[in-house]
Design a protein around this motif. Structure first.
Motif, PDB file in Angstrom:
ATOM      1  N   PHE A  83      -6.775   3.856   1.071  1.00 17.16           N
ATOM      2  CA  PHE A  83      -5.607   4.063   1.929  1.00 17.16           C
ATOM      3  C   PHE A  83      -5.922   5.042   3.071  1.00 17.16           C
ATOM      4  O   PHE A  83      -5.416   4.889   4.187  1.00 17.16           O
ATOM      5  N   TYR A  86      -7.438   3.088   5.750  1.00 18.95           N
ATOM      6  CA  TYR A  86      -6.690   1.890   6.165  1.00 18.95           C
ATOM      7  C   TYR A  86      -5.967   2.107   7.498  1.00 18.95           C
ATOM      8  O   TYR A  86      -5.394   3.149   7.754  1.00 18.95           O
ATOM      9  N   TYR A 127       0.841  -1.214   0.000  1.00 16.55           N
ATOM     10  CA  TYR A 127       0.000   0.000   0.000  1.00 16.55           C
ATOM     11  C   TYR A 127       0.870   1.256   0.000  1.00 16.55           C
ATOM     12  O   TYR A 127       0.636   2.210  -0.741  1.00 16.55           O
TER      13      TYR A 127
END
Ligand SMILES: Nc1nc2c(ncn2[C@@H]2O[C@H](COP(=O)(O)OP(=O)(O)OP(=O)(O)O)[C@@H](O)[C@H]2O)c(=O)[nH]1
Ligand SMILES: [Mg+2]
Length: 294
Positions: free
Chosen positions: A175, A178, A143
């Protein structure tokens, strides 16, 4: 051996008190005796011909009479002294067999990677549990690599095709929400998105130019292995663990024995805010291994 037959040699004047002192009763050679002939029990308590420097307290005060327990105190003190010296020698010999290596260098110079390689060579590598628990870290590395590549493309002024923008927006949304945790599966929806972003030539060009923009070294390795990593049965392999990147905070140490030497390897954090901890590790260091970025 002292010969104390002459009574004229047995009496001596004490320099301070000016009184006669009977040295014969003290078991001490009088002035007429040879200096190489102390009473036999003095030598009994000295092993190995070491210099004798301890005196019973009563010797320094001639008005007191020496009895045999004074000499046994000396004997005890000498024995204790010998034991302490033997222990010091033992500790010294032990310390000589400990090799302390300190891995120093800036962040991402490869210090922890060296430590992992030593673990593989000398400590049986990684167990299945060790490998499996690296999954969340490897996903996070992927990521973060994608975000760095996108930011890098902007910084370098690269124009990205319009059809890629939808993927970039989708990934950025993902993201933002996340949070690093125990994620054991790569999100299925993100797999094709990540694949498309990495397939773009301009994005790959960002990786090549990472001396101008920050992109982790491991980005290419993980993105090229994305199909294997996103498979359901994925268990990290040793090279995945070697490439996985996690900043070291504090100090970590591994120990192993090689031949009759004990190796202690210290890995430290290379970020600027971690470097003040290095000073605490310099005591008794055998060698410093410097890691550099190329
Ligand atoms: N190009 C390349 N990179 C590698 C190789 N092996 C490891 N790396 C990468 O090199 C970087 C080394 O990172 P670390 O070993 O964590 O660096 P470090 O010096 O411990 O960093 P700090 O803990 O922050 O001080 C990681 O991004 C790895 O993915 C390799 O064989 N080739
Ligand atoms: Mg490290």
């Amino acid at each position: 051996m002292g010969n104390c037959e002459s009574s004229t040699h047995d009496k001596q004047i004490h320099p301070l008190k000016d009184e006669p002192v009977n040295l014969q009763n003290r078991g001490i050679p009088s002035s007429g005796d040879s200096l190489q002939s102390p009473p036999p029990h003095v030598f009994d308590s000295i092993k190995g011909g070491q210099a004798f420097s301890l005196e019973p307290a009563s010797l320094t005060n001639p008005s007191e009479t020496i009895n045999t327990s004074d000499w046994s105190n000396v004997k005890d003190a000498l024995n204790r002294n010998r034991q302490i010296e033997e222990q010091i020698m033992k500790d010294h010999r032990k310390l000589e067999k400990v090799i302390k290596l300190l891995l120093l260098g800036p962040a991402e110079s490869g210090k922890s990677t060296i430590l992992k390689q030593i673990k593989i060579i000398h400590l049986h590598g990684f167990s299945m549990a060790d490998l499996a628990e690296k999954k969340p870290l490897i996903f996070r590395n992927i990521y973060e690599s994608i975000i760095q590549l996108i930011k890098g493309a902007h910084s370098l002024g690269f124009e990205l095709p319009a059809n890629l923008q939808a993927d970039i927006d989708t990934f950025c949304l993902f993201f933002n929400d996340y949070q690093f945790g125990d994620q054991m599966e790569f999100p299925k929806t993100m797999y094709p998105v990540v694949k498309r972003i990495w397939a773009n030539e301009r994005i790959k060009e960002v990786y090549v130019q990472r001396s101008d923009v920050y992109v982790m070294d491991c980005a290419k390795y993980f993105l090229e292995n994305i199909d294997r990593i996103c498979s359901e049965s994925y268990i990290p392999i040793t090279s995945d663990v070697l490439y996985s990147r996690q900043q070291t905070v504090g100090v970590s140490e591994i120990r192993y024995n090689y031949k009759d030497l004990e190796f202690r390897i210290f890995d430290v954090g290379g970020q600027k805010n971690q470097r003040r901890k290095w000073i605490h590790l310099f005591d008794n260091v055998t060698s410093i291994v410097s890691a550099f970025l190329f």
